[in-house]
Design an enzyme around this catalytic site. Structure first.
Site, short mmCIF file in Angstrom:
data_model
loop_
_atom_site.label_atom_id
_atom_site.label_comp_id
_atom_site.label_asym_id
_atom_site.label_seq_id
_atom_site.Cartn_x
_atom_site.Cartn_y
_atom_site.Cartn_z
N ARG A 70 -5.03 12.12 10.08
CA ARG A 70 -5.82 11.32 10.95
C ARG A 70 -5.78 9.84 10.47
NH1 ARG A 70 -8.27 14.57 14.46
NH2 ARG A 70 -8.81 16.73 13.66
N ASP A 71 -5.54 9.06 11.37
CA ASP A 71 -5.79 7.49 11.28
C ASP A 71 -7.12 7.08 10.40
OD1 ASP A 71 -3.78 5.10 12.22
OD2 ASP A 71 -5.84 4.55 11.51
N ILE A 72 -7.18 6.27 9.36
CA ILE A 72 -8.39 5.99 8.91
C ILE A 72 -9.24 4.93 9.71
CG2 ILE A 72 -7.65 3.97 7.61
CD1 ILE A 72 -8.80 5.00 5.20
N ASN B 192 5.03 1.50 16.26
CA ASN B 192 5.10 -0.13 15.72
C ASN B 192 6.22 -0.42 15.19
OD1 ASN B 192 2.64 -0.45 17.61
ND2 ASN B 192 1.65 -0.16 16.02
N VAL C 238 2.19 -0.67 7.88
CA VAL C 238 2.64 0.18 6.90
C VAL C 238 4.22 0.48 7.02
CG1 VAL C 238 2.44 2.40 5.94
CG2 VAL C 238 0.50 1.19 6.72
N HIS D 294 6.49 5.83 11.34
CA HIS D 294 5.20 6.63 11.57
C HIS D 294 5.29 6.69 13.15
CE1 HIS D 294 3.46 2.94 10.36
NE2 HIS D 294 2.63 3.13 11.32
N HIS E 280 2.14 7.04 16.31
CA HIS E 280 0.93 7.36 16.41
C HIS E 280 0.69 8.30 17.63
CE1 HIS E 280 -0.44 3.45 14.23
NE2 HIS E 280 0.81 3.29 14.40
P1 5GP Z 1 0.92 0.42 12.07
O1 5GP Z 1 0.18 -0.72 12.26
O2 5GP Z 1 1.81 0.18 10.77
O3 5GP Z 1 1.68 0.89 13.23
O4 5GP Z 1 0.05 1.69 11.57
C1 5GP Z 1 -0.61 2.06 10.30
C2 5GP Z 1 -1.77 2.67 10.56
O5 5GP Z 1 -2.12 3.33 9.49
C3 5GP Z 1 -3.09 1.90 10.91
O6 5GP Z 1 -3.28 2.37 12.27
C4 5GP Z 1 -3.86 2.15 9.90
O7 5GP Z 1 -5.31 2.42 10.43
C5 5GP Z 1 -3.56 3.35 9.28
N1 5GP Z 1 -3.43 3.28 7.71
C6 5GP Z 1 -3.75 2.31 6.98
N2 5GP Z 1 -3.97 2.90 5.67
C7 5GP Z 1 -4.15 4.17 6.07
C8 5GP Z 1 -4.87 5.01 4.76
O8 5GP Z 1 -5.13 4.94 3.68
N3 5GP Z 1 -5.01 6.38 5.45
C9 5GP Z 1 -4.96 6.66 6.57
N4 5GP Z 1 -5.34 7.91 7.15
N5 5GP Z 1 -4.44 5.75 7.59
C10 5GP Z 1 -4.31 4.48 7.17
#
Ligand code: 5GP
Length: 114
Positions: free
Chosen positions: A27-29, A85, A94, A98, A100
């Site tokens: 799950r996303d944080i 993304n 990140v 990945h 979503h």
């Molecule tokens: P991006 O913006 O790179 O597409 O998505 C990165 C996602 O990782 C974001 O939606 C963010 O909320 C999530 N995220 C960042 N750090 C953590 C973490 O430590 N744990 C979890 N579960 N999600 C994270």
């Protein structure tokens, strides 16, 4: 190493909902929908740009794992969204690829310039 690698190695906690030899899902944080799960391959690729042409299965596995999860949770009929993304304009934060999965309510439109 990214935060997602640390989750894969169990160095930091996460709410893991699925794992196999190829990928992990947790799950996303900072959820942006009632259901927001991230599907992350165990192979290291910083962005979608870095996935080799001869390895489409890496992306296919993420998408099909998300679809399977949505079906198992009963979101398949109402629908859901999958998103990847890439780099700054895509909003990537990140740098381990990945996917979503967003579900659980009607989702707004997307793609509007910030
Ligand atoms: P991006 O913006 O790179 O597409 O998505 C990165 C996602 O990782 C974001 O939606 C963010 O909320 C999530 N995220 C960042 N750090 C953590 C973490 O430590 N744990 C979890 N579960 N999600 C994270």
């Amino acid at each position: 190493m990214t935060i997602f690698h640390k989750i894969i190695r169990r160095e930091i906690p996460a709410d893991i909902v699925y794992e196999d030899e190829h990928l992990i899902a947790f799950r996303d944080i900072g959820p942006q929908a009632p259901v927001h799960v991230l599907f992350v391959p165990k192979q290291d690729y910083a962005t979608l740009n870095d996935v080799p042409e001869d390895a489409p299965e890496i992306i296919g596995r993420l998408a099909l794992a998300a679809a399977r999860y949505a079906k198992a949770q009963g979101f398949d009929k109402d629908g859901y969204r999958i998103v990847m993304n890439c780099n700054e304009h895509g909003g990537q934060t990140v740098y381990q690829i990945h996917l979503h999965l967003l579900a659980g309510a009607p989702l707004g439109r997307f793609g509007t310039p910030a």
